[in-house]
Write a protein that holds these residues in place. Sequence first.
Motif, PDB file in Angstrom:
ATOM      1  N   GLN A   1       0.853  -1.178   0.000  1.00 19.23           N
ATOM      2  CA  GLN A   1       0.000   0.000   0.000  1.00 19.23           C
ATOM      3  C   GLN A   1       0.893   1.233   0.000  1.00 19.23           C
TER       4      GLN A   1
ATOM      5  N   LEU B   1      -2.674  13.537  -5.989  1.00 21.26           N
ATOM      6  CA  LEU B   1      -2.653  12.577  -4.882  1.00 21.26           C
ATOM      7  C   LEU B   1      -3.091  11.213  -5.400  1.00 21.26           C
TER       8      LEU B   1
ATOM      9  N   ALA C   1      -4.265   9.653   4.712  1.00 16.18           N
ATOM     10  CA  ALA C   1      -3.799  10.819   3.956  1.00 16.18           C
ATOM     11  C   ALA C   1      -4.294  12.107   4.606  1.00 16.18           C
TER      12      ALA C   1
ATOM     13  N   THR D   1      -8.048  15.563   0.518  1.00 15.49           N
ATOM     14  CA  THR D   1      -8.569  14.391  -0.202  1.00 15.49           C
ATOM     15  C   THR D   1      -9.932  14.655  -0.848  1.00 15.49           C
TER      16      THR D   1
ATOM     17  N   ILE E   1      -3.764   7.040  -4.247  1.00 11.86           N
ATOM     18  CA  ILE E   1      -3.890   5.965  -3.268  1.00 11.86           C
ATOM     19  C   ILE E   1      -3.637   4.670  -4.030  1.00 11.86           C
TER      20      ILE E   1
ATOM     21  N   ILE F   1       0.792   5.841  -0.397  1.00 11.33           N
ATOM     22  CA  ILE F   1       0.159   7.134  -0.659  1.00 11.33           C
ATOM     23  C   ILE F   1       1.224   8.028  -1.274  1.00 11.33           C
TER      24      ILE F   1
ATOM     25  N   GLN G   1      -6.966   4.260   3.895  1.00 14.73           N
ATOM     26  CA  GLN G   1      -5.828   4.985   3.350  1.00 14.73           C
ATOM     27  C   GLN G   1      -6.145   6.468   3.129  1.00 14.73           C
ATOM     28  N   ILE G   2      -7.366   6.733   2.722  1.00 17.27           N
ATOM     29  CA  ILE G   2      -7.786   8.125   2.549  1.00 17.27           C
ATOM     30  C   ILE G   2      -7.763   8.859   3.884  1.00 17.27           C
TER      31      ILE G   2
END
Length: 217
Positions: free
Chosen positions: A149, A167, A188, A195, A169, A151, A184-185
Motif C-alpha cells: 500500500q 494525490l 492521507a 482528499t 492511493i 500514498i 488509506q484516505i
Amino acid sequence: HVTAALHGMYVLKIISATCWVLCCFIVVHNTTRCPSYDSIRSQSVTTFDPKLYQGLWYEMAVADPGQPKFCSCSVLNWTLINEKEFEDDFHCKYHLAGKWGNVTVPLRGYIGDNTSALGYMHEGYTESTAIPNMVVDVTLDKNGVSYDQAIVFSCGAVLGQEVFHALQILFRDPTVPKSAIQDQIQKAQSLGLNTSQLIFIDHSNCSSSSLSTYFGQ
C-alpha cells in the motif's frame, strides 16, 4: 478520434509535469505553497527502500487534474534503472463511444541523495524539468518483502508558489475492499493532505492478462 483526444489529454498531463515552469503567470494569483516532505510524510517512510516499491501498482483513488475521469484500470509499473533513476510507466483503459481503448504514458524519475528521505523523488522527462513526487506513506506486506500500500503526493511550484498537485492511493491488489481504500484516505487526511478531489478508479472490467501487452509481464 477518441484515441487522439485521449493522447492529447495525456500530452497536457505531461506538459503540466514537465513544462510548468512556463506558467509563471499563475504565481501572481496564487498564494498556496507546496508542503515540505517532512511535514506530510509518516514514520513509515523514514526507512523507505525503493527496491521494495518496485513493480505494479493499481490506482484505487486519485486526484490528478491531468488524468481524465473516465480513465479506468489505471496501473503504474515502477522500475529501478539504477540507484538514482527509475521508470514509471502509467497505463489506463477507457470506454468511449462504445469502444475500448488504452493509453500508456512512460515517465522517468530521479531519487535524491538524502538517504533519510529516499521517498522524496522527482518525476518527468528530464531531471531539470521533473517535479517532486513524494511517497508519504507505505505499508509492508505480511511477508515483509515489498510494500503493498502507498500514498503518493506530487506538487510542482514556481517561485515558491504551487502550480500543480496530485494525490494517489495505491494498492498491489485491485480487488481490495472499499473500506481498505477509505482507511488509506483517512491516513492521507491525517497527514494533512486534501482528499476532497479524490475519485475512485473502477477496476471491475480490467484484465490482468492485458497488462502483459504493455509491461511485458
